[in-house]
Motif scaffolding. Structure first.
Motif, PDB file in Angstrom:
ATOM      1  N   GLY A  34      -4.254   3.612 -11.725  1.00 46.25           N
ATOM      2  CA  GLY A  34      -2.588   4.116 -11.701  1.00 46.25           C
ATOM      3  C   GLY A  34      -2.083   3.683 -13.179  1.00 46.25           C
ATOM      4  O   GLY A  34      -2.691   2.836 -13.940  1.00 46.25           O
ATOM      5  N   LEU A  46       5.611   0.094 -10.600  1.00 43.56           N
ATOM      6  CA  LEU A  46       4.605   1.237 -10.604  1.00 43.56           C
ATOM      7  C   LEU A  46       5.156   2.517 -11.094  1.00 43.56           C
ATOM      8  O   LEU A  46       6.213   2.816 -10.891  1.00 43.56           O
ATOM      9  CB  LEU A  46       4.391   1.319  -9.180  1.00 43.56           C
ATOM     10  N   ARG A  49      -0.110   6.170  -9.053  1.00 41.13           N
ATOM     11  CA  ARG A  49      -1.359   5.504  -8.761  1.00 41.13           C
ATOM     12  C   ARG A  49      -2.198   6.646  -7.834  1.00 41.13           C
ATOM     13  O   ARG A  49      -1.496   7.397  -7.263  1.00 41.13           O
ATOM     14  CB  ARG A  49      -1.698   4.190  -8.058  1.00 41.13           C
TER      15      ARG A  49
END
Length: 114
Positions: A34, A46, A49
């Motif tokens: 990711g 994040l 991913r």
């Protein structure tokens, strides 16, 4: 596991970039790869991913604009970024997970000008 990211750069708002990350070394058993990003003064978070099976998830802020894909034969993960916004400016880091352990590559800088 070693991760080599590329594809960052300077782009105007509304433009596109594609990031690539190649995994090498002990890649057997990697089950997810990711992208994360870190903007100045902010924590790393994040972006997207993807698992070996192709299941992907995204940060809310990039849904509909970014697409993550993976070529298992090449041990490579891609992040296609469209409709870029100045808020997307950050250092982008590639990540791989193997046996519950995370590995990180050196970041690649993405700068979006307004």
């Amino acid at each position: 596991v070693q991760l080599q990211a590329s594809g960052g750069g300077l782009v105007q708002a509304g433009g596109s970039l594609r990031l690539s990350c190649v995994a090498s070394g002990s890649i057997f058993g990697i089950n997810a790869m990711g992208w994360y990003r870190q903007a100045p003064g902010k924590e790393r978070g994040l972006v997207a991913r993807i698992t070996n099976g192709g299941s992907a998830d995204y940060a809310e802020s990039v849904k509909g604009r970014f697409t993550i894909s993976r070529d298992n034969a090449k041990s490579t993960v891609y992040l296609q970024m469209n409709s870029l916004e100045p808020e997307d400016t950050a250092v982008y880091y590639c990540n791989a997970v193997r046996s519950g352990k995370g590995f990180w590559g050196k970041g690649t800088l993405v700068t979006v000008s307004s």
